[in-house]
Design a protein around this motif. Structure first.
Motif, mmCIF file in Angstrom:
data_model
loop_
_atom_site.group_PDB
_atom_site.id
_atom_site.type_symbol
_atom_site.label_atom_id
_atom_site.label_comp_id
_atom_site.label_asym_id
_atom_site.label_seq_id
_atom_site.Cartn_x
_atom_site.Cartn_y
_atom_site.Cartn_z
ATOM 1 N N ALA A 1 0.833 -1.199 0.000
ATOM 2 C CA ALA A 1 0.000 0.000 0.000
ATOM 3 C C ALA A 1 0.868 1.250 0.000
ATOM 4 O O ALA A 1 0.534 2.251 -0.641
ATOM 5 N N PHE B 1 -4.169 5.913 -7.545
ATOM 6 C CA PHE B 1 -4.669 4.715 -6.881
ATOM 7 C C PHE B 1 -5.669 5.070 -5.776
ATOM 8 O O PHE B 1 -6.636 4.366 -5.549
ATOM 9 N N GLY C 1 -9.448 6.341 -8.444
ATOM 10 C CA GLY C 1 -8.934 5.597 -7.306
ATOM 11 C C GLY C 1 -9.894 5.599 -6.139
ATOM 12 O O GLY C 1 -10.904 6.293 -6.146
ATOM 13 N N GLN C 2 -9.578 4.787 -5.123
ATOM 14 C CA GLN C 2 -10.477 4.670 -3.972
ATOM 15 C C GLN C 2 -9.722 4.893 -2.665
ATOM 16 O O GLN C 2 -8.892 4.068 -2.292
ATOM 17 N N LEU D 1 -10.785 4.473 0.253
ATOM 18 C CA LEU D 1 -11.095 3.411 1.226
ATOM 19 C C LEU D 1 -10.153 2.219 1.085
ATOM 20 O O LEU D 1 -9.908 1.501 2.056
ATOM 21 N N LEU D 2 -9.608 2.023 -0.125
ATOM 22 C CA LEU D 2 -8.687 0.914 -0.338
ATOM 23 C C LEU D 2 -7.494 1.045 0.598
ATOM 24 O O LEU D 2 -7.073 0.076 1.236
ATOM 25 N N HIS E 1 -8.404 0.023 4.133
ATOM 26 C CA HIS E 1 -8.429 -1.434 4.316
ATOM 27 C C HIS E 1 -7.020 -1.977 4.457
ATOM 28 O O HIS E 1 -6.730 -2.766 5.358
ATOM 29 N N LEU E 2 -6.131 -1.574 3.548
ATOM 30 C CA LEU E 2 -4.786 -2.147 3.555
ATOM 31 C C LEU E 2 -4.019 -1.692 4.782
ATOM 32 O O LEU E 2 -3.281 -2.459 5.397
#
Lengths: 196, 576, 120
Positions: free
Chosen positions: B231, B245, B264-265, B267-268, B271-272
């Motif tokens: 990440a 990203f 891109g997100q 929230l990704l 999470h990571l």
């Protein structure tokens, strides 16, 4: 002194230190690439459109690189087979071939990148190219790491003291495990980026 | 790698080889300890500056205010950007450079090979590389204050898009990559050592709880850190190569529509990041639990209550800790169905934690307790860590978390877990194992002053944060008086700050005690605490290679007060 | 843990060169096959299924034969099962959340329904 614990089968896992260490390292690598693939899937499913690999990338060069990397996987396993039989010359031949193939992979990759830059395509162009450059770039760094390890093994093979060391074969095996892992990553990257 | 001639028992190595570029796990452990404790002090100092601003917003910082460049602190008053940097760096330094290296790098490195009866780690040179990568990453992180753009300003969590727009983040990311690599090398080394290098007779069920804690911790580090590394690479790409990203389309920054390609997100990243950072919380907690278990067994002079329960609970905490990460994201806009999943797993993971604490409390029952300095820390750990854990339950339930999430309640909860839990146990461990490290005891009176002062001050710092949070005080404000509803609890901020300065003062006897006892402390023999585990079966401090001859292990780790024996302890190495 | 490998006859670990050559041929054929299938331009779901299936077979061959996972010590297998377990959660949960994100993007209606007073 350090390997005395090998003498105690009840408190030894049965896998040599070097091999267990390499496998644990590969576990962390699995998590690393699982994360990258997860990001790729999340971003792709969230994107409004996603180009087809044939339209966006140079598929023939990608296919060539796949063949090169698969061949290098075979040559390194052959180098291990030669080292297993203590065949010094055979080991050098196959390990040298592996190194040649890994450089060939990087050269082809360089041509591919060059073609994209010439068209004015950069990582910032779109999310697709961002994924393409980041994933193949990180994979390329892993190839470079493999080249460093493999060439140091080739260098060591010219000194007799290493062939007398029972751990040398384990090192060759460990380097092979890593190299096959890098190959497997490419086996998944290739269709994900170029074909689907 | 392993088996190379590392000069065990050979000629005397040079000073540099022996103390600086050493491959001996004990020297590396002490290097980790000194470095991590220094980083703890740095992180603490950053927080002392922030506490001034929180208690007396807008007042010039006394003495030190003028020392900062005017763009950070004009006229000695802390600027908002500086406050943000301090906050981000405090969290990063304390977690990644302070507590984890202390709990794993220092204690694990020094004690794990000793407790399993091994001469060294499986890969001594990898061990050295791990320390130097850690030091490099840490110094790079600190140096970011001096770099153009300053230090990271986006919290230790570095949420995008803020972290991609803010200056200073790139150095943070690169030093994190170094620190993560260091942890990975360390955890591989720990696991191979524990799997392959145990002394004869040391079956897994004879391992001390501390070793189990280190093994579970190593698995967490090995599998949870790579996602953050990946990440972080993506965030580096976003910052340096302007990919997107984590950047959504059409983002408006300061009135201008962002020019990135978008898609891109954000929230990704969350999470990571939390996929790492929740197991990381257990990395902070498990080794201290192991330390407390060792100290309690030794000072109650009876076997631990429920050794197997503790070990199995630790393993289940390890497994579950990978499945609870998104309880940090209940108000992030995540799917409500996932919120329910994470709510359930979060409630489940509290069960093994409570089981461990219960076993440790039951271990006290019927023991003839010696109130040594380390035992005081272990005893204080039990209720205070309990408070930290129980205050976490309302944060694990979505409904209450929505109200509490952005308030000081979260800060109070987390710091009760890590400060009055982990750090207290780590300090207790210092008093416990100091005789092993240096062959001398720490001063008991100073230790007790340090203990009582620290515990009272820690409660004074973090206790007021619970009522503040319940009153709705936001934890993200540079000037807490900017919101009218905060004014009513503002006096609690002053209380908290005063106790923080008190906490600092009470660390001075510890620092003096540590260095003075290193050279002048009362000399001790091999096993001053009459303990049973293997590290007490070799000289203090242990020589290079640890044991004269490979020890044989005959029994479990906590055979205290066995009936029919002259002494009340029965060492693991005693043949009969 | 009993050491099974030490008890086995030494030649059990001997690299099998013929097998390597066979796997090499299979890998090259599968590579050509996946490129050829991709050229057909199937619908995306079908294309992804086929592509992933071929990649899994190729990766499995490399892992089983070249990395000699086939016949490896069970400890290594157990380590890999553990990683697979955690990686499965790492992949599925964020991907599920990503689907919810797409759902919100394509169906803004439920969001409006939650705040009826803000509508016009």
């Amino acid at each position: 002194m350090i390997t005395t614990a090998m003498d105690n089968p009840d408190t030894h896992s049965g896998v040599s230190n070097a091999k267990l260490g390499v496998w644990l390292f590969l576990c962390s690598e699995i998590m690393l690439f699982a994360t990258l693939f997860t990001s790729y899937i999340v971003l792709r499913t969230g994107a409004s459109s996603w180009p087809w690999g044939w339209d966006a990338l140079n598929v023939p060069l990608g296919t060539l690189n796949t063949a090169i990397l698969i061949s290098s996987s075979v040559t390194i396993v052959m180098a291990y087979a030669r080292a297993y039989d203590k065949d010094v010359k055979g080991f050098r031949l196959w390990m040298g071939l592996t190194l040649l193939l890994s450089f060939a992979f990087l050269v082809v990759k360089g041509f591919e990148y060059h073609g994209e830059f010439a068209k004015g395509i950069w990582p910032s162009t779109s999310l697709f190219y961002a994924c393409y450059f980041t994933l193949t770039g990180l994979h390329g760094i892993h190839i470079l790491g493999g080249i460093v390890v493999n060439s140091s093994l080739l260098y060591m093979s010219f000194k007799k003291e290493h062939w007398d060391n029972p751990l040398f074969l384990g090192r060759v095996e460990g380097a092979g495990l890593y190299w096959h892992f890098v190959d497997i990553v490419w086996i998944f990257l290739f269709p994900a980026l170029y074909l689907l | 790698m392993s088996g190379d001639s590392n000069g065990h028992g050979a000629h005397e190595p040079s000073f540099w080889r022996k103390y600086v570029f050493s491959v001996d796990h004990k020297v590396i452990g002490l290097q980790y300890m000194m470095t991590a404790m220094s980083f703890l002090m740095v992180g603490f100092a950053l927080m002392l500056l922030m506490r001034w601003q929180l208690a007396w917003p807008g007042a010039p910082i006394p003495f030190f205010g003028r020392l900062f460049p005017p763009d950070l602190a004009p006229n000695g008053v802390m600027s908002g950007e500086f406050y943000n940097s301090l906050g981000a760096m405090h969290g990063t330094i304390m977690v990644f450079l302070g507590v984890v290296p202390l709990a794993v790098g220092a204690y694990g490195n020094y004690l794990l090979p000793l407790q399993i009866g091994a001469p060294d780690m499986a890969f001594p040179r990898l061990n050295m590389a791990s320390y130097w990568l850690f030091l490099g990453g840490g110094l790079l992180m600190l140096s970011s204050f001096m770099m153009p753009g300053g230090a990271a300003q986006s919290g230790w969590t570095s949420y995008p898009p803020l972290s991609i727009i803010n200056p200073g983040q790139t150095v943070w990311l690169f030093s994190m990559v170094l620190i993560i690599t260091s942890s990975l090398l360390g955890s591989i080394n720990f696991l191979v050592t524990a799997m392959n290098m145990r002394a004869p007779g040391m079956s897994l069920w004879r391992l001390p709880v501390f070793c189990w804690a280190q093994m579970v911790t190593s698995v967490l580090l090995l599998l949870a850190f790579p996602p953050l590394e990946a990440a972080a690479f993506l965030q580096v790409m976003d910052r340096v190569f302007h990919t997107s990203f984590y950047m959504p389309k059409g983002l408006v920054v300061l009135g201008h529509v962002s020019t990135v390609s978008g898609g891109g997100q954000p929230l990704l990243w969350e999470h990571l990041f939390w996929f790492l950072a929740h197991p990381e919380v257990y990395v902070l907690v498990l080794p201290p639990m192991g330390i407390v278990a060792e100290i309690i067994a030794n000072n109650t002079r009876k076997p631990l209550h429920g050794y197997k329960t503790i070990v199995v609970s630790m393993i289940s905490i390890g497994v579950m800790s990978f499945l609870v990460w998104a309880h940090h994201m209940f108000i992030s806009g995540m799917s409500p169905a996932l919120s329910n999943f994470f709510l359930v797993t979060t409630m489940i993971i509290s069960v093994p934690s409570v089981a461990i604490l219960t076993c440790l409390i039951f271990s006290l029952k019927g023991g003839s307790i010696r109130f040594t300095t380390p035992m005081l820390y272990a005893l204080a750990f039990l209720p205070l860590f309990g408070i930290g854990g129980l205050t976490g339950l309302p944060l694990g339930l979505t409904v209450t978390d929505i109200y509490l999430h952005d308030t000081y309640y979260v800060i109070g909860h987390f710091h009760f877990v890590v400060v009055t839990g982990s750090i207290l146990a780590l300090l207790g461990g210092t008093y416990h194992w100091f005789p092993k490290w240096f062959g001398r005891k720490m001063n008991d009176t100073l230790g007790k002053v340090h203990f009582w002062g620290s515990v009272v001050c820690m409660i004074g710092v973090f206790g007021p944060m619970f009522p503040m949070g319940l009153a709705g005080a936001s934890r993200r404000l540079y000037d807490p008086t900017a919101q009218v509803h905060n004014l009513i609890v503002q006096p609690l901020n002053v209380v908290s700050t005063v106790f923080a300065y008190g906490l600092f003062l009470f660390q001075l006897p510890f620092i003096w005690n540590f260095f003075h006892s290193m050279f002048r402390g009362e000399k001790t023999e091999e096993n001053p605490w009459h303990a049973t585990t293997l590290e007490w079966a070799c000289p203090s401090p242990p020589p290079h290679g640890n044991f004269d001859k490979t020890p044989r292990v005959h029994r479990g780790p906590y055979e205290y007060s066995a009936p029919g024996r002259k002494t009340d302890y029965w060492m693991q190495t005693d043949p009969a | 843990m009993p050491d099974k490998t030490a008890a086995a006859p030494h030649d059990a670990h001997r690299p099998n060169v013929r097998l390597f050559a066979a796997v090499f041929g299979a890998l090259l054929c599968l590579t050509l096959l996946t490129v050829a299938v991709s050229r057909l331009r199937l619908e995306r779901p079908e294309a992804i299924t086929v592509g992933l299936l071929i990649a899994l077979i190729k990766g499995g061959l490399v892992a089983a034969v070249f990395m000699h996972l086939w016949g490896e010590n069970t400890l290594v297998h157990r380590v890999l099962y553990t990683v697979a377990f955690f990686a499965a959660f790492l992949m599925t949960l964020p991907i599920l959340d990503g689907h919810y994100f797409v759902h919100l993007l394509t169906n803004p209606a439920p969001v409006a329904a939650q705040h009826p007073d803000e509508g016009h």
